[in-house]
Design a protein around this motif. Structure first.
Motif, PDB file in Angstrom:
ATOM      1  N   ARG A   1      13.845   3.338   7.620  1.00  0.00           N
ATOM      2  CA  ARG A   1      12.972   2.312   7.637  1.00  0.00           C
ATOM      3  C   ARG A   1      13.612   1.210   6.942  1.00  0.00           C
ATOM      4  NH1 ARG A   1       6.719   4.175   8.089  1.00  0.00           N
ATOM      5  NH2 ARG A   1       6.908   5.691   9.415  1.00  0.00           N
TER       6      ARG A   1
ATOM      7  N   ARG B   1       9.932   8.002   5.358  1.00  0.00           N
ATOM      8  CA  ARG B   1       8.955   8.736   5.323  1.00  0.00           C
ATOM      9  C   ARG B   1       8.892  10.142   5.571  1.00  0.00           C
ATOM     10  NH1 ARG B   1       3.593   7.798   7.350  1.00  0.00           N
ATOM     11  NH2 ARG B   1       4.016   5.549   6.738  1.00  0.00           N
TER      12      ARG B   1
ATOM     13  N   PHE C   1       5.824 -10.128   4.439  1.00  0.00           N
ATOM     14  CA  PHE C   1       6.414  -9.662   5.267  1.00  0.00           C
ATOM     15  C   PHE C   1       6.854 -10.454   6.528  1.00  0.00           C
ATOM     16  CE2 PHE C   1       7.180  -5.950   8.109  1.00  0.00           C
ATOM     17  CZ  PHE C   1       6.474  -6.247   9.500  1.00  0.00           C
TER      18      PHE C   1
ATOM     19  N   TYR D   1      11.344  -9.205   4.198  1.00  0.00           N
ATOM     20  CA  TYR D   1      10.294 -10.307   3.595  1.00  0.00           C
ATOM     21  C   TYR D   1      11.107 -11.390   3.064  1.00  0.00           C
ATOM     22  CZ  TYR D   1       7.518  -5.633   2.885  1.00  0.00           C
ATOM     23  OH  TYR D   1       6.733  -4.648   3.093  1.00  0.00           O
TER      24      TYR D   1
ATOM     25  N   TYR E   1       5.080  -3.063  -8.647  1.00  0.00           N
ATOM     26  CA  TYR E   1       6.262  -3.395  -8.791  1.00  0.00           C
ATOM     27  C   TYR E   1       6.386  -4.237  -9.977  1.00  0.00           C
ATOM     28  CZ  TYR E   1       7.701  -1.834  -4.217  1.00  0.00           C
ATOM     29  OH  TYR E   1       7.665  -0.870  -2.941  1.00  0.00           O
TER      30      TYR E   1
ATOM     31  N   LEU F   1      14.288 -11.239   1.029  1.00  0.00           N
ATOM     32  CA  LEU F   1      14.364  -9.578   0.344  1.00  0.00           C
ATOM     33  C   LEU F   1      14.239  -8.493   1.515  1.00  0.00           C
ATOM     34  CD1 LEU F   1      11.625 -10.283  -2.204  1.00  0.00           C
ATOM     35  CD2 LEU F   1      14.136  -9.674  -2.706  1.00  0.00           C
TER      36      LEU F   1
ATOM     37  N   LEU G   1       9.882  -2.612  15.456  1.00  0.00           N
ATOM     38  CA  LEU G   1       8.541  -2.405  15.817  1.00  0.00           C
ATOM     39  C   LEU G   1       7.580  -3.220  15.371  1.00  0.00           C
ATOM     40  CD1 LEU G   1       8.706   1.610  15.040  1.00  0.00           C
ATOM     41  CD2 LEU G   1       9.223   0.310  17.166  1.00  0.00           C
ATOM     42  N   GLU G   2       7.759  -4.102  14.604  1.00  0.00           N
ATOM     43  CA  GLU G   2       6.845  -5.135  14.296  1.00  0.00           C
ATOM     44  C   GLU G   2       7.503  -6.353  13.746  1.00  0.00           C
ATOM     45  OE1 GLU G   2       3.690  -3.503  11.846  1.00  0.00           O
ATOM     46  OE2 GLU G   2       2.705  -5.478  11.833  1.00  0.00           O
TER      47      GLU G   2
ATOM     48  N   PHE H   1       0.696  -0.274  -4.627  1.00  0.00           N
ATOM     49  CA  PHE H   1       1.755  -0.243  -5.303  1.00  0.00           C
ATOM     50  C   PHE H   1       1.927  -1.257  -6.422  1.00  0.00           C
ATOM     51  CE2 PHE H   1       4.087   2.507  -2.147  1.00  0.00           C
ATOM     52  CZ  PHE H   1       3.427   2.437  -1.176  1.00  0.00           C
TER      53      PHE H   1
ATOM     54  N   TYR I   1      10.267  -5.179  10.851  1.00  0.00           N
ATOM     55  CA  TYR I   1      10.158  -3.811  10.313  1.00  0.00           C
ATOM     56  C   TYR I   1      11.256  -3.183  11.407  1.00  0.00           C
ATOM     57  CZ  TYR I   1       8.769   0.930  10.623  1.00  0.00           C
ATOM     58  OH  TYR I   1       8.499   2.420  10.691  1.00  0.00           O
TER      59      TYR I   1
ATOM     60  N   PRO J   1       5.971 -11.590  -2.104  1.00  0.00           N
ATOM     61  CA  PRO J   1       7.055 -11.444  -0.758  1.00  0.00           C
ATOM     62  C   PRO J   1       5.926 -11.310   0.215  1.00  0.00           C
ATOM     63  CG  PRO J   1       7.659  -9.834  -2.602  1.00  0.00           C
ATOM     64  CD  PRO J   1       6.513 -10.336  -2.985  1.00  0.00           C
TER      65      PRO J   1
ATOM     66  N   GLN K   1      -0.792  -0.956   1.052  1.00  0.00           N
ATOM     67  CA  GLN K   1      -0.214  -0.642   2.309  1.00  0.00           C
ATOM     68  C   GLN K   1      -1.292  -0.172   3.220  1.00  0.00           C
ATOM     69  OE1 GLN K   1       2.314   2.926   3.006  1.00  0.00           O
ATOM     70  NE2 GLN K   1       4.091   1.360   3.621  1.00  0.00           N
TER      71      GLN K   1
ATOM     72  N   THR L   1       2.552   8.200   2.349  1.00  0.00           N
ATOM     73  CA  THR L   1       3.026   6.997   2.632  1.00  0.00           C
ATOM     74  C   THR L   1       4.447   7.176   2.208  1.00  0.00           C
ATOM     75  OG1 THR L   1       2.814   4.173   2.087  1.00  0.00           O
ATOM     76  CG2 THR L   1       2.437   6.107   0.325  1.00  0.00           C
ATOM     77  N   ASP L   2       5.192   5.851   2.342  1.00  0.00           N
ATOM     78  CA  ASP L   2       6.614   5.778   1.794  1.00  0.00           C
ATOM     79  C   ASP L   2       6.694   4.685   0.821  1.00  0.00           C
ATOM     80  OD1 ASP L   2       8.016   3.684   4.268  1.00  0.00           O
ATOM     81  OD2 ASP L   2       5.928   3.970   4.237  1.00  0.00           O
ATOM     82  N   THR L   3       7.635   4.708  -0.218  1.00  0.00           N
ATOM     83  CA  THR L   3       7.787   3.972  -1.070  1.00  0.00           C
ATOM     84  C   THR L   3       8.898   3.016  -0.507  1.00  0.00           C
ATOM     85  OG1 THR L   3       7.217   5.334  -2.941  1.00  0.00           O
ATOM     86  CG2 THR L   3       8.836   3.680  -3.602  1.00  0.00           C
ATOM     87  N   GLN L   4       8.812   1.810  -0.954  1.00  0.00           N
ATOM     88  CA  GLN L   4       9.902   0.901  -0.138  1.00  0.00           C
ATOM     89  C   GLN L   4      10.873   0.443  -1.714  1.00  0.00           C
ATOM     90  OE1 GLN L   4       8.456  -2.273   2.146  1.00  0.00           O
ATOM     91  NE2 GLN L   4       6.885  -0.994   3.104  1.00  0.00           N
ATOM     92  N   TYR L   5      12.054   0.581  -1.430  1.00  0.00           N
ATOM     93  CA  TYR L   5      12.940   0.157  -2.633  1.00  0.00           C
ATOM     94  C   TYR L   5      13.502  -1.234  -2.032  1.00  0.00           C
ATOM     95  CZ  TYR L   5      12.227   4.664  -4.194  1.00  0.00           C
ATOM     96  OH  TYR L   5      11.458   5.690  -4.943  1.00  0.00           O
TER      97      TYR L   5
ATOM     98  N   TYR M   1      12.630  -3.024   6.192  1.00  0.00           N
ATOM     99  CA  TYR M   1      11.799  -3.954   6.215  1.00  0.00           C
ATOM    100  C   TYR M   1      12.439  -5.383   5.748  1.00  0.00           C
ATOM    101  CZ  TYR M   1       8.336  -0.604   6.060  1.00  0.00           C
ATOM    102  OH  TYR M   1       7.851   0.817   6.450  1.00  0.00           O
TER     103      TYR M   1
END
Lengths: 111, 117
Positions: B31, B97, B45, B35, A36, B91, B55-56, A34, B48, B43, A91, B103-107, B33
């Motif tokens: 989902r 997903r 992690f 950070y 950003y 953040l 979960l994490e 990704f 989550y 950032p 990821q 995968t998934d885009t995190q905003y 997250y």
């Protein structure tokens, strides 16, 4: 250990002077890479996702490419409003989806 | 505006005090997250959630930190007995997903800037 390294740390360009930012990664299994953009005091703004080597994506003056070991963010004829910190993140397969970020490249474009 | 929102935007506290931050994700995202970002770094992690389940958790998340996401909507991050080393930008990001998606885009939200004196 999964790792992301960005270079250079800082880049100063004149308006219109094209250049590239580098993101090299060492991961156990790449699910996605990704890019950003982050302005001072703000959260990261999503630009691109790349999944496999050879993939390219473009948006206005920005073009992102991916190989098996690194990604490049090419900036063509930049403008002062492109000044920001550009962050690369990966990821990793098998994770819950958390991103591993590099330290970023701070880009300054002078008029 | 339907993006991720965070409150407060800035928080100044004295060492030893407790602080709580709130994150409201994009409404359809399951989902979430957290950070932490310090000056000159990317950032890192922290934790989550998928819906209401945490979960994490990162090793960075000491026992002074706790996060919740009741009912799978907004989330809170609490820091107890703050230390000067907790000063950072916190953040929040959300994603969704899609079935069969790669995968998934995190905003990301705008962040909460914490200063511990």
């Amino acid at each position: 250990e999964d790792q992301v390294t960005q270079s250079p740390e800082a880049l100063r360009l004149q308006e219109g002077e094209s250049s590239s930012l580098n993101c090299s990664y060492t991961v156990s299994g790449l699910r996605g890479l990704f890019w950003y953009r982050q302005d001072p005091g703000k959260g990261p703004e999503f630009l691109f996702t790349l999944y496999s080597a050879g993939e390219e994506k473009e948006k206005e003056r920005l073009k992102a490419t991916l190989t098996k070991k690194e990604s490049f963010l090419h900036i063509t004829a930049p403008k002062p409003e492109d000044s920001a910190t550009y962050l690369c993140a990966v990821q990793v397969g098998g994770s819950q989806g958390n991103l591993i970020f590099g330290k970023g490249t701070k880009l300054s474009v002078k008029p | 505006d339907t993006g991720v929102s965070q409150n407060p935007r800035h928080k100044i506290t004295k060492r030893g005090q407790n602080v709580t931050f709130r994150c409201d994700p994009i409404s359809e995202h399951n989902r979430l997250y957290w950070y932490r970002q310090t000056l000159g770094q990317g950032p890192e992690f922290l934790t989550y959630f998928q819906n209401e389940a945490q979960l994490e958790k990162s090793r960075l998340l000491s026992d002074r930190f706790s996060a919740e996401r009741p009912k799978g909507s907004f989330s809170t991050l609490e820091i107890q007995r703050t230390e000067q080393g907790d000063s950072a930008m916190y953040l929040c990001a959300s994603s969704s997903r899609t079935s069969g998606g790669l995968t998934d885009t995190q905003y990301f939200g705008p962040g909460t800037r914490l200063t511990v004196l």
